[in-house]
Design a protein around this motif. Structure first.
Motif, PDB file in Angstrom:
ATOM      1  N   VAL A   1       0.836  -1.207   0.000  1.00 14.15           N
ATOM      2  CA  VAL A   1       0.000   0.000   0.000  1.00 14.15           C
ATOM      3  C   VAL A   1       0.868   1.253   0.000  1.00 14.15           C
ATOM      4  O   VAL A   1       0.637   2.195  -0.776  1.00 14.15           O
ATOM      5  CB  VAL A   1      -0.963  -0.004   1.213  1.00 14.15           C
ATOM      6  CG1 VAL A   1      -1.628   1.355   1.391  1.00 14.15           C
ATOM      7  CG2 VAL A   1      -2.028  -1.096   1.036  1.00 14.15           C
ATOM      8  N   VAL A   2       1.886   1.265   0.846  1.00 17.74           N
ATOM      9  CA  VAL A   2       2.727   2.464   0.920  1.00 17.74           C
ATOM     10  C   VAL A   2       3.504   2.653  -0.387  1.00 17.74           C
ATOM     11  O   VAL A   2       3.607   3.771  -0.901  1.00 17.74           O
ATOM     12  CB  VAL A   2       3.675   2.398   2.141  1.00 17.74           C
ATOM     13  CG1 VAL A   2       4.628   3.591   2.143  1.00 17.74           C
ATOM     14  CG2 VAL A   2       2.864   2.378   3.433  1.00 17.74           C
ATOM     15  N   SER A   3       4.029   1.551  -0.950  1.00 17.53           N
ATOM     16  CA  SER A   3       4.742   1.671  -2.233  1.00 17.53           C
ATOM     17  C   SER A   3       3.822   2.236  -3.302  1.00 17.53           C
ATOM     18  O   SER A   3       4.234   3.075  -4.108  1.00 17.53           O
ATOM     19  CB  SER A   3       5.244   0.303  -2.705  1.00 17.53           C
ATOM     20  OG  SER A   3       6.057  -0.268  -1.739  1.00 17.53           O
ATOM     21  N   ALA A   4       2.570   1.771  -3.315  1.00 17.17           N
ATOM     22  CA  ALA A   4       1.622   2.266  -4.313  1.00 17.17           C
ATOM     23  C   ALA A   4       1.351   3.752  -4.111  1.00 17.17           C
ATOM     24  O   ALA A   4       1.277   4.517  -5.065  1.00 17.17           O
ATOM     25  CB  ALA A   4       0.313   1.471  -4.232  1.00 17.17           C
TER      26      ALA A   4
ATOM     27  N   ASN B   1      -4.394   0.024  11.518  1.00 16.46           N
ATOM     28  CA  ASN B   1      -3.057  -0.522  11.624  1.00 16.46           C
ATOM     29  C   ASN B   1      -2.039   0.591  11.871  1.00 16.46           C
ATOM     30  O   ASN B   1      -1.778   1.422  10.991  1.00 16.46           O
ATOM     31  CB  ASN B   1      -2.749  -1.281  10.319  1.00 16.46           C
ATOM     32  CG  ASN B   1      -1.463  -2.045  10.391  1.00 16.46           C
ATOM     33  OD1 ASN B   1      -0.399  -1.450  10.517  1.00 16.46           O
ATOM     34  ND2 ASN B   1      -1.548  -3.368  10.324  1.00 16.46           N
ATOM     35  N   ALA B   2      -1.465   0.591  13.057  1.00 18.14           N
ATOM     36  CA  ALA B   2      -0.532   1.661  13.423  1.00 18.14           C
ATOM     37  C   ALA B   2       0.724   1.628  12.547  1.00 18.14           C
ATOM     38  O   ALA B   2       1.318   2.669  12.265  1.00 18.14           O
ATOM     39  CB  ALA B   2      -0.157   1.542  14.900  1.00 18.14           C
ATOM     40  N   ARG B   3       1.084   0.424  12.102  1.00 15.98           N
ATOM     41  CA  ARG B   3       2.280   0.320  11.268  1.00 15.98           C
ATOM     42  C   ARG B   3       2.072   1.035   9.938  1.00 15.98           C
ATOM     43  O   ARG B   3       2.962   1.707   9.430  1.00 15.98           O
ATOM     44  CB  ARG B   3       2.615  -1.164  11.028  1.00 15.98           C
ATOM     45  CG  ARG B   3       4.056  -1.410  10.636  1.00 15.98           C
ATOM     46  CD  ARG B   3       4.456  -2.854  10.896  1.00 15.98           C
ATOM     47  NE  ARG B   3       3.848  -3.790   9.968  1.00 15.98           N
ATOM     48  CZ  ARG B   3       4.289  -3.987   8.731  1.00 15.98           C
ATOM     49  NH1 ARG B   3       5.336  -3.329   8.270  1.00 15.98           N
ATOM     50  NH2 ARG B   3       3.677  -4.862   7.942  1.00 15.98           N
ATOM     51  N   LEU B   4       0.845   0.922   9.370  1.00 13.81           N
ATOM     52  CA  LEU B   4       0.559   1.652   8.136  1.00 13.81           C
ATOM     53  C   LEU B   4       0.604   3.159   8.401  1.00 13.81           C
ATOM     54  O   LEU B   4       1.174   3.916   7.613  1.00 13.81           O
ATOM     55  CB  LEU B   4      -0.814   1.269   7.566  1.00 13.81           C
ATOM     56  CG  LEU B   4      -1.227   2.093   6.338  1.00 13.81           C
ATOM     57  CD1 LEU B   4      -0.281   1.850   5.161  1.00 13.81           C
ATOM     58  CD2 LEU B   4      -2.668   1.808   5.917  1.00 13.81           C
ATOM     59  N   ALA B   5       0.010   3.578   9.524  1.00  8.54           N
ATOM     60  CA  ALA B   5       0.009   5.012   9.834  1.00  8.54           C
ATOM     61  C   ALA B   5       1.440   5.539   9.949  1.00  8.54           C
ATOM     62  O   ALA B   5       1.765   6.622   9.442  1.00  8.54           O
ATOM     63  CB  ALA B   5      -0.769   5.261  11.131  1.00  8.54           C
ATOM     64  N   ARG B   6       2.302   4.771  10.598  1.00 14.61           N
ATOM     65  CA  ARG B   6       3.700   5.206  10.758  1.00 14.61           C
ATOM     66  C   ARG B   6       4.446   5.178   9.426  1.00 14.61           C
ATOM     67  O   ARG B   6       5.232   6.086   9.125  1.00 14.61           O
ATOM     68  CB  ARG B   6       4.417   4.308  11.769  1.00 14.61           C
ATOM     69  CG  ARG B   6       3.939   4.514  13.196  1.00 14.61           C
ATOM     70  CD  ARG B   6       5.001   4.148  14.239  1.00 14.61           C
ATOM     71  NE  ARG B   6       4.569   4.651  15.539  1.00 14.61           N
ATOM     72  CZ  ARG B   6       3.800   3.931  16.380  1.00 14.61           C
ATOM     73  NH1 ARG B   6       3.433   2.703  16.072  1.00 14.61           N
ATOM     74  NH2 ARG B   6       3.419   4.470  17.533  1.00 14.61           N
TER      75      ARG B   6
ATOM     76  N   ALA C   1       3.517   8.168   7.446  1.00 15.61           N
ATOM     77  CA  ALA C   1       4.177   9.364   7.972  1.00 15.61           C
ATOM     78  C   ALA C   1       5.636   9.391   7.527  1.00 15.61           C
ATOM     79  O   ALA C   1       6.161  10.436   7.101  1.00 15.61           O
ATOM     80  CB  ALA C   1       4.067   9.400   9.495  1.00 15.61           C
ATOM     81  N   ALA C   2       6.288   8.237   7.588  1.00 14.91           N
ATOM     82  CA  ALA C   2       7.701   8.181   7.210  1.00 14.91           C
ATOM     83  C   ALA C   2       7.884   8.508   5.736  1.00 14.91           C
ATOM     84  O   ALA C   2       8.925   9.010   5.330  1.00 14.91           O
ATOM     85  CB  ALA C   2       8.262   6.791   7.516  1.00 14.91           C
TER      86      ALA C   2
ATOM     87  N   VAL D   1      -0.089  11.552   4.250  1.00 11.72           N
ATOM     88  CA  VAL D   1      -1.046  11.668   5.347  1.00 11.72           C
ATOM     89  C   VAL D   1      -1.860  10.377   5.453  1.00 11.72           C
ATOM     90  O   VAL D   1      -2.415   9.903   4.457  1.00 11.72           O
ATOM     91  CB  VAL D   1      -2.002  12.857   5.112  1.00 11.72           C
ATOM     92  CG1 VAL D   1      -3.067  12.931   6.216  1.00 11.72           C
ATOM     93  CG2 VAL D   1      -1.221  14.170   5.024  1.00 11.72           C
ATOM     94  N   PHE D   2      -1.913   9.825   6.644  1.00  8.81           N
ATOM     95  CA  PHE D   2      -2.794   8.693   6.906  1.00  8.81           C
ATOM     96  C   PHE D   2      -4.130   9.266   7.366  1.00  8.81           C
ATOM     97  O   PHE D   2      -4.177  10.011   8.352  1.00  8.81           O
ATOM     98  CB  PHE D   2      -2.183   7.798   7.982  1.00  8.81           C
ATOM     99  CG  PHE D   2      -3.079   6.672   8.424  1.00  8.81           C
ATOM    100  CD1 PHE D   2      -3.219   5.529   7.656  1.00  8.81           C
ATOM    101  CD2 PHE D   2      -3.796   6.764   9.614  1.00  8.81           C
ATOM    102  CE1 PHE D   2      -4.049   4.497   8.061  1.00  8.81           C
ATOM    103  CE2 PHE D   2      -4.631   5.729  10.035  1.00  8.81           C
ATOM    104  CZ  PHE D   2      -4.759   4.595   9.254  1.00  8.81           C
TER     105      PHE D   2
END
Lengths: 528, 168
Positions: free
Chosen positions: A71-74, A93-98, A101-102, A106-107
């Motif tokens: 998801v983040v790569s996309a 999912n906190a890992r997705l939110a982080r 952010a990284a 914006v999550f």
């Protein structure tokens, strides 16, 4: 300096009706949408509506919709400003939110710390206690109680928040009083729950629930709470900007089968005004305690007979049943999520939120109540849905044109996503040729009826369901028609055991489906 | 652009005042049919025809295939082509399309191994469909002769999951 970050391109990391729902609001607001799809959803309605589509993996969710990296790569590849996670999948999912952010994205949801606090049911319970909310008598089970033979862990995650604290399992259950509910700390969606009625089955139930919880959530911690047999499920919708929190009223979601909601309505029927106000105030207090940011829901168990309520959990995301709240408030909750994600302060004050009429939603699922609710994946050949208001209701042109929403991003008091008088709304991803893959949940459509009061809303919804037809897959439309015709439901204020009792009634008591074994069907769960 | 709800509401408002009972509208991007329902009110049957704009390669580097209908063979819920079992063996067929699991949960021991004795109602596998875990019984008393799928593999409905050598 405002510090706003205007969102121009949003990645929608979900599928089905909620993906369609989010895309529609983005489009109305002039925001470009990028949709991530699995191979199974490449030709879906949301894929046809999104400005851009990115395939992120094969059908099974762990390799696609549940992959944070994909998801983040996309989102990075698409140059998205923000990710809207919808509900389910990675929405809490906190890992997705982080990771967002990284990556400077914006999550669209609460802070990672809030997701963690809400996702851990024991931590959420602690926060609720700290915010002054009533919780059911209960307490954590020490690992050695659930896992005979394992060494004791130091320290209890809940400390002294519950009357049980820690200690001997049987003593804890006795302090709580039977029946007790064994719940998974990392749980959700009704998984990992066990009702225990006496000391005999207690240790075994705890061991099984703990093993299930470890398998499903990677977290074996379980806790006990008093089990309320005839409670109602009432929840309060919140909006927060990290500083101020307001509520958008309450919903009743007591019509459930195996902890899965089937019918929801706003407002909760037949609640004493004082109790309703206390629920809303409690939810806002918890939201403020959490410095809540975004849209969220606080769920309560309500014992209306005793005029009591208890905190259950926080859902840190938009919920399936949000349209009933949108109907009675005229507020587009997705639009508010986007505004908050743009770092704007809340655009509404509590006094701006007014309530009009009553709304009821049914979840149309691809499952066959006549065959033990057997799931029914396949290909939809026809999908016919109601449009406009029911003929008996004064669903005039003005009401329907209330669906025209201004293109700017200001709030629209008095005009909402589905109007403020008698109206029918359908949120769906179905159309002729649509695939219902076997990999995901069975929600096909939500049909919402809204009118001046509950009786009229029921009439609107009955008329609306009569105009629904889905061919190619089995649905529970017939069950919904029967439930909406049931005097017990029409009377309102049913408890969470209502549907199981209705399904178990003698076949002669009512027509058709569902009288069969409420206890023997397949088990809902995540395998991995 | 697809048709928005507001567009449909506009069309309906217009139609309501006219003596027509249905409207069919088709463009290259969508199809819309509005009909007066027998019991009052209107129904909508719509279809967005526009192909998805699948523009980017998948993040893992696999090239994205063009948008369009996915391969849905095997998920329709209908029986797969003759599952069939070799002479003298009984097939355990998938009751639904879904994911085949040999164990009740990840890390747990498999329900059965090749050579295990089973009765007709021994649970030998799970098929997960739409987040529901469906237990699969052996159906025939005997011994497990062969396990035909890998754990976690997708199975169409009716496909053979295992073969049972029936008790003589």
């Amino acid at each position: 300096m405002s510090g706003y970050r205007v969102l121009r391109r949003v990645l929608v990391a979900n599928r089905g009706e909620i993906a369609v729902r989010v895309i529609r609001t983005c489009r109305r607001l002039g925001i470009e949408t990028v949709l991530t799809v699995s191979d199974a959803d490449a030709g879906s309605l949301p894929a046809r509506l999104a400005d851009q589509v990115i395939r992120i993996g094969p059908g099974p969710a762990p390799a696609s919709y549940l992959s944070v990296d994909a998801v983040v790569s996309a989102a990075v590849a698409a140059g998205a400003d923000a990710v809207h996670p919808g509900y389910g999948f990675l929405s809490e999912n906190a890992r997705l939110a982080r990771a967002c952010a990284a990556a400077g994205i914006v999550f669209i949801g609460p802070a990672p710390e809030t997701l963690e606090a809400a996702g851990d049911k024991l931590a959420a319970r602690e926060h609720a206690v700290a915010a002054g909310l009533p919780v059911l008598p209960g307490g954590p089970v020490r690992p050695e109680d659930g896992r005979p033979g394992r060494p004791a862990d130091a320290g209890s995650p809940l400390g002294a928040a519950g009357p049980g604290g820690a200690g001997d399992l049987v003593a804890l259950a006795e302090r709580i009083g039977y029946p007790v509910l064994v719940k998974a700390a990392g749980g959700g969606g009704g998984r990992g729950l066990r009702v225990v009625r006496d000391a005999v089955g207690l240790a075994a139930a705890v061991a099984v629930a703990s093993a299930e919880a470890e398998a499903a959530f990677g977290d074996p911690r379980v806790y006990l709470e008093r089990y309320v047999e005839r409670g109602r499920h009432v929840e309060v919708q919140l909006l927060g900007d990290g500083e101020h929190v307001i509520h958008l009223g309450d919903r009743d979601c007591s019509v459930q089968r195996r902890y899965q909601k089937l019918i929801e309505e706003a407002p909760a029927p037949g609640l004493d005004d004082g109790l309703r106000e206390r629920l809303r105030t409690a939810a806002v207090a918890l939201g403020e305690h959490l410095r809540y940011r975004g849209a969220g829901t606080v769920e309560f168990l309500v014992d209306a007979d005793r005029d009591e309520f208890y905190f259950l959990e926080v859902n840190a995301r938009i919920q399936v049943e949000h349209p009933v709240t949108e109907a009675v408030t005229g507020i587009d909750i997705v639009a508010e999520q986007l505004a908050i994600a743009e770092n704007r302060p809340l655009r509404l004050k509590q006094a701006d939120v007014t309530f009009q009429g009553h709304a009821i939603e049914v979840r149309v699922n691809s499952e066959d109540p006549a065959s033990d609710f057997r799931p029914s994946p396949g290909t939809v050949t026809r999908a016919i849905f109601p449009v406009g208001a029911h003929h008996e209701i004064s669903g005039d042109v003005a009401a329907r044109s209330a669906r025209h929403l201004p293109a700017d991003r200001e709030p629209e008091p008095g005009a909402g996503a589905c109007g403020r008088t008698a109206a029918v709304r359908v949120d769906t991803h179905l159309q002729a040729g649509a695939t219902v893959p076997p990999y995901y949940d069975s929600l096909l459509a939500k049909v919402i009826g809204h009118s001046t009061d509950r009786g009229h809303a029921l009439a609107v919804l009955r008329g609306a369901l009569d105009r629904c037809a889905v061919e190619g897959v089995a649905t529970n439309l017939g069950l919904h028609r029967a439930l909406l015709a049931d005097p017990g439901f029409a009377a309102g204020a049913v408890d969470t055991g209502y549907l199981a009792r209705w399904l178990a009634r003698p076949p002669a008591a009512g027509a058709g489906a569902g009288a069969r074994g409420a206890e023997h069907g397949p088990v809902r769960g995540d395998h991995g | 652009m697809d048709l928005t709800n507001a567009d449909v509401a506009d069309i309906l408002a217009l139609l309501d005042s006219l003596p027509y009972d249905s409207l069919d509208l088709e463009t290259s991007r969508f199809r819309l049919t509005l009909r007066r329902a027998p019991g009052g009110g209107w129904t909508e049957e719509s279809q967005v025809l526009a192909e998805p704009s699948t523009v980017t390669a998948a993040p893992d580097g696999t090239p994205a295939t063009a948008g369009g209908a996915p391969d849905i063979s095997g998920i329709s819920g209908e029986a797969a082509a003759e599952a069939g079992a070799p002479d003298g063996l009984a097939a355990v067929a998938a009751p639904l399309p879904g994911t085949f699991y040999r164990a009740p949960r990840p890390g747990a021991d498999p329900f059965v191994q090749v050579g295990d004795a089973v009765s007709a109602d021994t649970v030998v596998a799970i098929v997960e469909t739409m987040k529901l875990m469906n237990s699969v019984p052996a159906g025939t008393p005997g011994r497990v002769s062969r396990i035909c799928l890998e754990n976690g593999e997708f199975t169409p409905a009716g496909a053979t999951l295992m073969l049972i050598e029936p008790d003589a």
